[in-house]
Design an enzyme around this catalytic site. Sequence first.
Site, PDB file in Angstrom:
ATOM      1  N   ALA A  60       0.978  -1.049  -0.019  1.00  0.00           N
ATOM      2  CA  ALA A  60       0.125   0.112  -0.046  1.00  0.00           C
ATOM      3  C   ALA A  60       0.834   1.221   0.154  1.00  0.00           C
ATOM      4  CB  ALA A  60      -1.029  -0.072   1.252  1.00  0.00           C
ATOM      5  N   HIS A  71       9.238  -4.930   2.577  1.00  0.00           N
ATOM      6  CA  HIS A  71       8.899  -4.263   1.238  1.00  0.00           C
ATOM      7  C   HIS A  71      10.067  -4.719   0.125  1.00  0.00           C
ATOM      8  CE1 HIS A  71       4.912  -2.607   2.330  1.00  0.00           C
ATOM      9  NE2 HIS A  71       5.566  -2.438   3.256  1.00  0.00           N
ATOM     10  N   ASN A  81       4.841 -11.041   4.691  1.00  0.00           N
ATOM     11  CA  ASN A  81       4.125  -9.923   3.892  1.00  0.00           C
ATOM     12  C   ASN A  81       5.281  -9.185   3.236  1.00  0.00           C
ATOM     13  OD1 ASN A  81       2.015 -10.159   6.657  1.00  0.00           O
ATOM     14  ND2 ASN A  81       1.405 -11.031   4.455  1.00  0.00           N
ATOM     15  N   ARG A 115      14.323 -24.339  -1.489  1.00  0.00           N
ATOM     16  CA  ARG A 115      15.705 -24.271  -1.816  1.00  0.00           C
ATOM     17  C   ARG A 115      16.391 -22.682  -2.021  1.00  0.00           C
ATOM     18  NH1 ARG A 115      14.434 -28.530  -5.245  1.00  0.00           N
ATOM     19  NH2 ARG A 115      13.717 -27.251  -6.602  1.00  0.00           N
ATOM     20  N   HIS A 131      -3.148 -12.135   7.413  1.00  0.00           N
ATOM     21  CA  HIS A 131      -1.867 -11.653   6.894  1.00  0.00           C
ATOM     22  C   HIS A 131      -1.046 -12.855   6.692  1.00  0.00           C
ATOM     23  CE1 HIS A 131      -2.948  -7.385   7.258  1.00  0.00           C
ATOM     24  NE2 HIS A 131      -1.708  -7.278   6.681  1.00  0.00           N
ATOM     25  N   ASP A 161       0.014  -3.210  12.595  1.00  0.00           N
ATOM     26  CA  ASP A 161      -0.100  -2.531  11.436  1.00  0.00           C
ATOM     27  C   ASP A 161      -1.419  -1.901  10.763  1.00  0.00           C
ATOM     28  OD1 ASP A 161       1.090  -1.683   8.978  1.00  0.00           O
ATOM     29  OD2 ASP A 161       0.869  -3.798   7.878  1.00  0.00           O
ATOM     30  N   GLY A 182      -2.414  -2.631   5.119  1.00  0.00           N
ATOM     31  CA  GLY A 182      -2.553  -2.673   6.531  1.00  0.00           C
ATOM     32  C   GLY A 182      -3.741  -3.559   7.142  1.00  0.00           C
TER      33      GLY A 182
HETATM   34 ZN    ZN Z   1       2.483  -0.644   7.851  1.00  0.00          ZN
END
Ligand code: ZN
Length: 380
Positions: free
Chosen positions: A135, A190, A214, A222, A246, A268, A304
């Site tokens: 997001a 991220h 996430n 592997r 999540h 979150d 979130g």
């Molecule tokens: Zn966040």
Amino acid sequence: MTTLLHSATAVDARGETPDAWILLDGDTIAVTGSGAERPVADETLDLSGRWIAPGFLDLHAHGGGGEDYATGDLATGLAAHRRHGTTRTVVSLVSEPIEVLGQQLARIADLAADDPRVLGSHLEGPFLAESRRGAHAAEMLRAPDDATIDRLIAAARGTLRQVTIAPELPGGLDAVRRFADAGVVVAIGHTEADAATARAAFDAGATLLTHAFNAMPGIHHRAGGPVAAALDDERVNLELVLDGLHVEQSVAAIAFAAAPGRIALISDAMAAAGAADGTYRLGTLDVTVRSGIAMVAGTETIAGSTLTLDTALILAIDALGLSRSAAVAALTATPARILGLADRFGLLAPGFAADIVVLDADDAVESVWANGVIAPSVVE
Ligand SMILES: [Zn+2]
């Protein structure tokens, strides 16, 4: 003003103590003990049949109670989470232009100076992988450079607690070192990092994985990716969003088993936590919330959560089968240690903050003291 809470079962990262009492003096726990011999206080509360735990410390939250922390009424948002046990919060910011982030960091620094329940800020962007942006608006993302890093650190005036970086970006590892040298907890997240890149980031000073599993490669047998690298490294802790959405329950259980004492349950949460379904803003993106599930409008991308940490506690105990002490630790002592605040937060012990959550026999939050001040009742 002293308050004595007694006849509850105390639970923190060290275990359970039946028939416990705690004497609060202002914003601090003065004395603790158990049994019938108790100190005298200005106010005395019999908590028979209840649990008492340290206040929950949320490392990663964007809003609640209908308010976005970055742009809206922070006090209303924090109060919504406080009713569910969260007493200290690191305010997370999504990617924006550097100038805007600087203004937001400065505002949080002002709010943190006025309210000790605000621990500071978490820059979740903009140094993130576009392919794992979740997001965060793609046009806000960028690679880190020294001047930008220094500008952001300065804007926060000592209240930047945490930053999330994709270490594979150009200059990513240098950025990890620069933030870590400035005393900022560096998380990777991220990210497209493979295990080797994640390990290089940990060697450079990163100590945390942002919402593990996430917005990053998963564990392949592997190719362990950043999650296996983090689980395998005792220096590293993992944030986990335990909301039943999540991360699948069995996968969350693997993380707790592989890294005992190193998992911090985070919310979150965005603005809709503790508020109604509808359309909200997160940074520059519209977010649609239906049945409590927040998604970037018009997509299937999770934006979130609407989680409050009392629900995470119940899931950790009932769904994952964690001991009550281990589950509480993931909301208290572990996040406090991650932030370097383990001498003041996360335990029911003398000298620690007067942050107390009272839970009924079914683990529902009954009352909360934050910094020695009782929050409005959660009974609705
Ligand atoms: Zn966040």
